[in-house]
Design a protein around this motif. Structure first.
Motif, PDB file in Angstrom:
ATOM      1  N   LEU A 266       0.854  -1.194   0.000  1.00  0.00           N
ATOM      2  CA  LEU A 266       0.000   0.000   0.000  1.00  0.00           C
ATOM      3  C   LEU A 266       0.888   1.242   0.000  1.00  0.00           C
ATOM      4  N   ALA A 267       0.483   2.229  -0.766  1.00  0.00           N
ATOM      5  CA  ALA A 267       1.310   3.430  -0.935  1.00  0.00           C
ATOM      6  C   ALA A 267       1.386   4.266   0.338  1.00  0.00           C
ATOM      7  N   CYS A 268       2.540   4.880   0.511  1.00  0.00           N
ATOM      8  CA  CYS A 268       2.715   5.939   1.497  1.00  0.00           C
ATOM      9  C   CYS A 268       2.993   7.221   0.706  1.00  0.00           C
ATOM     10  N   GLU A 269       2.709   8.374   1.286  1.00  0.00           N
ATOM     11  CA  GLU A 269       3.095   9.643   0.665  1.00  0.00           C
ATOM     12  C   GLU A 269       3.882  10.516   1.632  1.00  0.00           C
ATOM     13  N   GLY A 270       4.293   9.905   2.754  1.00  0.00           N
ATOM     14  CA  GLY A 270       5.090  10.659   3.725  1.00  0.00           C
ATOM     15  C   GLY A 270       6.082   9.761   4.458  1.00  0.00           C
ATOM     16  N   ARG A 271       6.507   8.691   3.783  1.00  0.00           N
ATOM     17  CA  ARG A 271       7.406   7.725   4.428  1.00  0.00           C
ATOM     18  C   ARG A 271       8.605   7.457   3.532  1.00  0.00           C
ATOM     19  N   LEU A 272       9.767   7.377   4.178  1.00  0.00           N
ATOM     20  CA  LEU A 272      11.002   7.082   3.457  1.00  0.00           C
ATOM     21  C   LEU A 272      11.528   5.715   3.858  1.00  0.00           C
ATOM     22  N   VAL A 273      12.204   5.070   2.920  1.00  0.00           N
ATOM     23  CA  VAL A 273      13.019   3.895   3.214  1.00  0.00           C
ATOM     24  C   VAL A 273      14.473   4.368   3.118  1.00  0.00           C
ATOM     25  N   ILE A 274      15.216   4.165   4.189  1.00  0.00           N
ATOM     26  CA  ILE A 274      16.607   4.616   4.228  1.00  0.00           C
ATOM     27  C   ILE A 274      17.516   3.406   4.442  1.00  0.00           C
ATOM     28  N   MET A 275      18.572   3.320   3.665  1.00  0.00           N
ATOM     29  CA  MET A 275      19.561   2.257   3.877  1.00  0.00           C
ATOM     30  C   MET A 275      20.908   2.914   4.142  1.00  0.00           C
ATOM     31  N   ALA A 276      21.535   2.454   5.227  1.00  0.00           N
ATOM     32  CA  ALA A 276      22.807   3.035   5.654  1.00  0.00           C
ATOM     33  C   ALA A 276      23.569   1.974   6.435  1.00  0.00           C
TER      34      ALA A 276
END
Lengths: 335, 335
Positions: A266-276
């Motif tokens: 399901l879509a988000c419009e205020g969420r990030l996926v961060i890889m570090a």
């Protein structure tokens, strides 16, 4: 303004077009860079420039947590932010159906104004077309953003490395769930609002914490699941997802359960996926939890060398399963 | 590709979207700046940057002399050119109706490729949305352009000065006339094609001839008549128009005669109105006549101090009349 509607004359390029622009768009978008001419004259960004364009045709145009105007700013601002770029300038093109209520258009413009201000971006140029009744459904908005890529950070979907922690900046699936409930009459009465938000401030806070970042991606169309598959493919790595760690609102979980949907898609419009790199993860999460749109940030998995191109899910009872590949028509359209 | 149509899945952000992008858009738009990500990374223009956006919803999407794809490049390239800006980058957003023939989409993309190449502009980023049947009429394209404003030339609608010569770069009204004949069944069989053309080369040739220029404006929505009124207002000057000197194709004149239309208010998509000090006019016209899209360039009037805000027309028999003010619904929509 009340009871007035948009007419063909508002899009014909004559006097009524000027009035519409003055009374609705200029009234809300005024800033030192906004042009009245066909093109804006701007100071270009220093260093590299990020440019992104996005069309918004979401139906309904108004939904709990926002409207198409707010969404049209967030979507493009967030695409720039995900390149590590500070949003500077935005253009917006409107295609409006004849008969669209002027009051609603004004509400949309007001949301754009507010969101652009929050994101620190100037609307610099626009275009208005009015289409005949039935030629377009309500209102479409297309925004194009220009940003200044910050020195010292290079992120991209092809830069994930085995050992990276995977962070999501908040609970997932709310925008998609909201639009779904608005569009279809399932007889479900759930209190879900869109997570739609401008995320440059969030990205900046993370970049101020560490420059040791590999991927920043907003989980829009297709949700977090699709983004993970894309990155696994682009970086030729595997992804181990800790399903139990993925934050999902109980209401969203409930709706998904009833309708047989996977919140990860399901879509988000205020969420990030961060890889570090793993060693940065705690500091990043700590920073995120202090930001307004990422209080529920969580580490949800890690990048692995095995299973390249795949997303392996650990379920709550400890078994491992391949997350099904995204494909086909991802319902509902959410932007 | 034949017999295939665009489906909702092509716009859902999954595998089919990637295929559509690869097979149609990347196949035609490939260049060193085109991104596969959500945002392009670009070298910004040196000096000042011009930015313009324009939406194209013309119906029919295919017409004699071009299609909506060609038009979407010309429109934005020409808006930049009118600021004295060399077009560098373009983004394009597509909204496509479910069921739209893939072959037609490809024809549109091919026209965009060809026109962008001619204008020397790189398509750098795009977006594709598919709307349900009836939610959009065929295909809409929204382009945003970024250009580099050339040193030493400052032009603008507010810079016209009494004594300026007014030049038009070719015969007027062909685009509007073409679309009108395609849209309505008047039973008129006229051989008219759109003048739709990318004009950066034309503007550059003029700027290479002289930097002593005041106004460059493309006569799109509302035609030359509307542009003259706009400039008269912005510069607070009068305009004396020599009606007999305005080049109009006999076919266009004929159609206008039959339908009671004024060619001065019919849109062009490949014609400029240029205002410059009288002493530069002959050299400008000489240059224009050597360029591919302005062989019929002509001096059509002059800027005067009297009658500020008005356009006074000298008719063929020598009488003077006020050109009626543009307003209301200017038929047909032409872009």
């Amino acid at each position: 303004m009340e009871n007035k509607t948009v007419t063909m004359a508002h899009g014909a390029g004559g006097k009524q077009t000027s009035e519409l622009i003055d009374q609705v768009f200029k009234a809300h978008f005024a800033n030192s860079d906004l042009t009245a001419d066909d093109a804006a004259v701007l100071v270009p960004p220093a260093g590299r420039m990020a440019v992104s364009t996005d069309g918004f045709i979401v139906s309904p145009a108004f939904f709990p947590g926002g409207n198409i105007g707010k969404l049209s700013i967030c979507g493009t601002v967030n695409d720039l932010a995900c390149m590590g770029a500070k949003p500077l300038y935005l253009t917006c093109a409107f295609v409006i159906e004849e008969g669209f209520p002027m009051e609603k258009l004004e509400e949309i413009a007001a949301a754009m104004e507010k969101t652009a201000k929050e994101a620190g971006v100037h609307i610099v140029s626009g275009d208005t077309k009015v289409a005949g009744k039935g030629q377009v459904d309500g209102v479409f908005i297309i925004t194009t953003g220009m940003g200044e890529i910050q020195e010292g950070v290079t992120v991209g979907g092809e830069l994930a490395k085995p050992g990276d922690a995977i962070i999501v900046t908040g609970d997932i699936g709310r925008h998609g769930c909201t639009i779904l409930l608005e569009r279809e009459d399932f007889g479900i009465d759930a209190d879900v609002t869109s997570d739609c938000a401008p995320l440059w401030g969030t990205v900046k806070a993370v970049m101020d914490t560490t420059h040791n970042l590999h991927v920043i991606r907003d989980a829009t169309r297709g949700g977090v699941g699709t983004v993970l598959y894309e990155i696994a493919g682009q970086s030729n790595v595997g992804i181990r997802l800790n399903a139990a760690a993925v934050p999902v609102q109980p209401e969203v979980k409930g709706v998904c359960g009833m309708l047989g949907l996977e919140p990860l898609y399901l879509a988000c419009e205020g969420r990030l996926v961060i890889m570090a790199p793993k060693e940065e993860a705690d500091a990043i999460v700590e920073t995120l939890r202090k930001c307004p749109y990422s209080a529920d940030a969580a580490i949800i998995g890690e990048v692995i060398a095995d299973e390249p191109g795949r997303v392996v899910m650990e379920t709550e009872i400890g078994t491992q399963a391949l997350l099904p590949q995204p494909g086909g028509e991802l319902l509902p359209r959410i932007c």
